[in-house]
Design a protein around this motif. Structure first.
Motif, PDB file in Angstrom:
ATOM      1  N   ALA A 172     -74.979  19.589  57.248  1.00 39.92           N
ATOM      2  CA  ALA A 172     -74.997  18.203  57.732  1.00 39.92           C
ATOM      3  C   ALA A 172     -75.485  18.156  59.177  1.00 39.92           C
ATOM      4  O   ALA A 172     -76.273  17.279  59.545  1.00 39.92           O
ATOM      5  CB  ALA A 172     -73.604  17.594  57.613  1.00 39.92           C
ATOM      6  N   GLN A 173     -75.048  19.109  59.999  1.00 34.36           N
ATOM      7  CA  GLN A 173     -75.497  19.144  61.391  1.00 34.36           C
ATOM      8  C   GLN A 173     -76.988  19.438  61.468  1.00 34.36           C
ATOM      9  O   GLN A 173     -77.707  18.855  62.276  1.00 34.36           O
ATOM     10  CB  GLN A 173     -74.715  20.212  62.172  1.00 34.36           C
ATOM     11  N   SER A 174     -77.458  20.323  60.616  1.00 35.46           N
ATOM     12  CA  SER A 174     -78.872  20.667  60.578  1.00 35.46           C
ATOM     13  C   SER A 174     -79.708  19.432  60.219  1.00 35.46           C
ATOM     14  O   SER A 174     -80.752  19.185  60.803  1.00 35.46           O
ATOM     15  CB  SER A 174     -79.101  21.787  59.577  1.00 35.46           C
ATOM     16  N   ASN A 175     -79.218  18.653  59.244  1.00 35.98           N
ATOM     17  CA  ASN A 175     -79.925  17.436  58.853  1.00 35.98           C
ATOM     18  C   ASN A 175     -79.971  16.433  59.997  1.00 35.98           C
ATOM     19  O   ASN A 175     -80.979  15.773  60.213  1.00 35.98           O
ATOM     20  CB  ASN A 175     -79.265  16.804  57.622  1.00 35.98           C
ATOM     21  N   LEU A 176     -78.880  16.322  60.739  1.00 36.51           N
ATOM     22  CA  LEU A 176     -78.853  15.412  61.891  1.00 36.51           C
ATOM     23  C   LEU A 176     -79.827  15.874  62.971  1.00 36.51           C
ATOM     24  O   LEU A 176     -80.526  15.073  63.568  1.00 36.51           O
ATOM     25  CB  LEU A 176     -77.446  15.332  62.479  1.00 36.51           C
ATOM     26  N   ASP A 177     -79.869  17.173  63.208  1.00 30.96           N
ATOM     27  CA  ASP A 177     -80.786  17.722  64.204  1.00 30.96           C
ATOM     28  C   ASP A 177     -82.236  17.485  63.801  1.00 30.96           C
ATOM     29  O   ASP A 177     -83.079  17.201  64.646  1.00 30.96           O
ATOM     30  CB  ASP A 177     -80.540  19.221  64.411  1.00 30.96           C
ATOM     31  N   ASP A 178     -82.527  17.596  62.498  1.00 35.20           N
ATOM     32  CA  ASP A 178     -83.884  17.379  62.008  1.00 35.20           C
ATOM     33  C   ASP A 178     -84.329  15.930  62.177  1.00 35.20           C
ATOM     34  O   ASP A 178     -85.504  15.641  62.372  1.00 35.20           O
ATOM     35  CB  ASP A 178     -84.008  17.786  60.537  1.00 35.20           C
ATOM     36  N   GLN A 179     -83.372  14.997  62.071  1.00 31.63           N
ATOM     37  CA  GLN A 179     -83.694  13.572  62.175  1.00 31.63           C
ATOM     38  C   GLN A 179     -83.936  13.158  63.619  1.00 31.63           C
ATOM     39  O   GLN A 179     -84.585  12.156  63.863  1.00 31.63           O
ATOM     40  CB  GLN A 179     -82.568  12.732  61.592  1.00 31.63           C
ATOM     41  N   ASN A 180     -83.397  13.920  64.556  1.00 29.26           N
ATOM     42  CA  ASN A 180     -83.562  13.547  65.981  1.00 29.26           C
ATOM     43  C   ASN A 180     -84.750  14.155  66.598  1.00 29.26           C
ATOM     44  O   ASN A 180     -85.523  14.804  66.490  1.00 29.26           O
ATOM     45  CB  ASN A 180     -82.312  13.935  66.779  1.00 29.26           C
TER      46      ASN A 180
ATOM     47  N   THR B 208     -68.761  27.707  70.626  1.00 30.05           N
ATOM     48  CA  THR B 208     -68.202  28.358  69.438  1.00 30.05           C
ATOM     49  C   THR B 208     -66.928  27.654  69.006  1.00 30.05           C
ATOM     50  O   THR B 208     -66.732  27.375  67.816  1.00 30.05           O
ATOM     51  CB  THR B 208     -67.915  29.845  69.732  1.00 30.05           C
ATOM     52  N   VAL B 209     -66.071  27.370  69.967  1.00 29.13           N
ATOM     53  CA  VAL B 209     -64.814  26.683  69.648  1.00 29.13           C
ATOM     54  C   VAL B 209     -65.110  25.312  69.037  1.00 29.13           C
ATOM     55  O   VAL B 209     -64.544  24.950  68.003  1.00 29.13           O
ATOM     56  CB  VAL B 209     -63.924  26.560  70.902  1.00 29.13           C
ATOM     57  N   ARG B 210     -66.033  24.569  69.660  1.00 26.23           N
ATOM     58  CA  ARG B 210     -66.387  23.242  69.129  1.00 26.23           C
ATOM     59  C   ARG B 210     -66.987  23.337  67.733  1.00 26.23           C
ATOM     60  O   ARG B 210     -66.749  22.468  66.893  1.00 26.23           O
ATOM     61  CB  ARG B 210     -67.373  22.546  70.060  1.00 26.23           C
ATOM     62  N   ARG B 211     -67.753  24.376  67.476  1.00 17.50           N
ATOM     63  CA  ARG B 211     -68.380  24.519  66.159  1.00 17.50           C
ATOM     64  C   ARG B 211     -67.337  24.719  65.063  1.00 17.50           C
ATOM     65  O   ARG B 211     -67.494  24.203  63.949  1.00 17.50           O
ATOM     66  CB  ARG B 211     -69.351  25.703  66.175  1.00 17.50           C
ATOM     67  N   TYR B 212     -66.278  25.483  65.364  1.00 20.35           N
ATOM     68  CA  TYR B 212     -65.320  25.846  64.319  1.00 20.35           C
ATOM     69  C   TYR B 212     -64.012  25.065  64.346  1.00 20.35           C
ATOM     70  O   TYR B 212     -63.169  25.259  63.465  1.00 20.35           O
ATOM     71  CB  TYR B 212     -65.058  27.357  64.359  1.00 20.35           C
ATOM     72  N   ILE B 213     -63.843  24.165  65.302  1.00 27.49           N
ATOM     73  CA  ILE B 213     -62.631  23.327  65.323  1.00 27.49           C
ATOM     74  C   ILE B 213     -62.511  22.491  64.038  1.00 27.49           C
ATOM     75  O   ILE B 213     -61.423  22.396  63.476  1.00 27.49           O
ATOM     76  CB  ILE B 213     -62.600  22.426  66.576  1.00 27.49           C
ATOM     77  N   PRO B 214     -63.592  21.869  63.528  1.00 34.65           N
ATOM     78  CA  PRO B 214     -63.430  21.074  62.308  1.00 34.65           C
ATOM     79  C   PRO B 214     -62.920  21.896  61.114  1.00 34.65           C
ATOM     80  O   PRO B 214     -62.059  21.432  60.373  1.00 34.65           O
ATOM     81  CB  PRO B 214     -64.840  20.529  62.042  1.00 34.65           C
ATOM     82  N   VAL B 215     -63.420  23.105  60.941  1.00 32.85           N
ATOM     83  CA  VAL B 215     -62.968  23.910  59.811  1.00 32.85           C
ATOM     84  C   VAL B 215     -61.523  24.365  60.031  1.00 32.85           C
ATOM     85  O   VAL B 215     -60.745  24.461  59.077  1.00 32.85           O
ATOM     86  CB  VAL B 215     -63.927  25.098  59.518  1.00 32.85           C
ATOM     87  N   ALA B 216     -61.142  24.614  61.275  1.00 29.16           N
ATOM     88  CA  ALA B 216     -59.750  24.973  61.563  1.00 29.16           C
ATOM     89  C   ALA B 216     -58.824  23.786  61.285  1.00 29.16           C
ATOM     90  O   ALA B 216     -57.735  23.953  60.738  1.00 29.16           O
ATOM     91  CB  ALA B 216     -59.615  25.450  63.003  1.00 29.16           C
TER      92      ALA B 216
ATOM     93  N   PHE C 200     -66.721  24.464  53.110  1.00 29.54           N
ATOM     94  CA  PHE C 200     -66.659  23.322  54.027  1.00 29.54           C
ATOM     95  C   PHE C 200     -67.524  23.579  55.256  1.00 29.54           C
ATOM     96  O   PHE C 200     -68.288  22.703  55.673  1.00 29.54           O
ATOM     97  CB  PHE C 200     -65.199  23.070  54.434  1.00 29.54           C
ATOM     98  N   GLN C 201     -67.456  24.785  55.829  1.00 25.30           N
ATOM     99  CA  GLN C 201     -68.260  25.096  57.014  1.00 25.30           C
ATOM    100  C   GLN C 201     -69.746  25.131  56.670  1.00 25.30           C
ATOM    101  O   GLN C 201     -70.575  24.684  57.464  1.00 25.30           O
ATOM    102  CB  GLN C 201     -67.826  26.413  57.647  1.00 25.30           C
ATOM    103  N   LEU C 202     -70.095  25.638  55.487  1.00 24.59           N
ATOM    104  CA  LEU C 202     -71.498  25.596  55.051  1.00 24.59           C
ATOM    105  C   LEU C 202     -71.985  24.149  54.987  1.00 24.59           C
ATOM    106  O   LEU C 202     -73.090  23.834  55.422  1.00 24.59           O
ATOM    107  CB  LEU C 202     -71.662  26.263  53.681  1.00 24.59           C
TER     108      LEU C 202
END
Length: 158
Positions: free
Chosen positions: A150-158, A24-32, A143-145
């Protein structure tokens, strides 16, 4: 006493992150971090245009423009906690932000002003500052959306 309170405002919020899962912390650190940049720019603009002055909340002496305890302590961590409890539920998120921002500016800030923790000198009406803070919250929600997409797109490509 003032220095102790300012140190607590810097350190205690960070300690609260131990109660969250690391994912959770890692997920929201960029928006913070993004909110920290926005707040830093807002304080710079406020200083330049004379909107407000926060000399009373300096912890180190060199942080007279951007108060370190608020921007890099409390605000940073509050963003993570608010996103943890409300992200994905926009109206709840918006309501919580309006209540927190309004409560801070109309209740907490005046008390801190009487305690000497903040200067309380502002040329902007309080409602304008609250509107600015709510506006920032909308920007970081978008920004979080975007990050999640973007993370979802990366997950789909892998």
């Amino acid at each position: 006493m003032k220095q102790i309170i300012l140190w607590l405002l810097l350190v205690l919020p960070w300690l609260s992150l131990f109660f969250l899962k690391m994912i959770t912390v890692r997920r929201y650190i960029p928006v913070a971090l993004f909110m920290t940049v926005i707040h830093s720019l807002a304080y710079q603009a406020a200083h330049h245009y004379g909107w407000w002055n926060e000399k009373g909340s300096s912890l180190f002496g060199w942080d007279t423009i951007i108060p370190v305890p608020w921007v890099y302590g409390a605000y940073f961590v509050i963003v993570i906690w608010v996103f943890h409890f409300t992200f994905g539920k926009f109206w709840r998120y918006l309501t919580v932000n309006i209540l927190l921002d309004g409560g801070f500016m109309y209740i907490v800030y005046p008390i801190w002003g009487r305690l000497g923790l903040v200067s309380g000198n502002s040329t902007l009406p309080t409602i304008t500052v609250v509107a600015m803070m709510v506006g920032f919250s909308l920007i970081i929600y978008l920004f979080q959306l975007w990050l999640d997409g973007a993370q979802s797109n990366l997950d789909d490509q892998n």
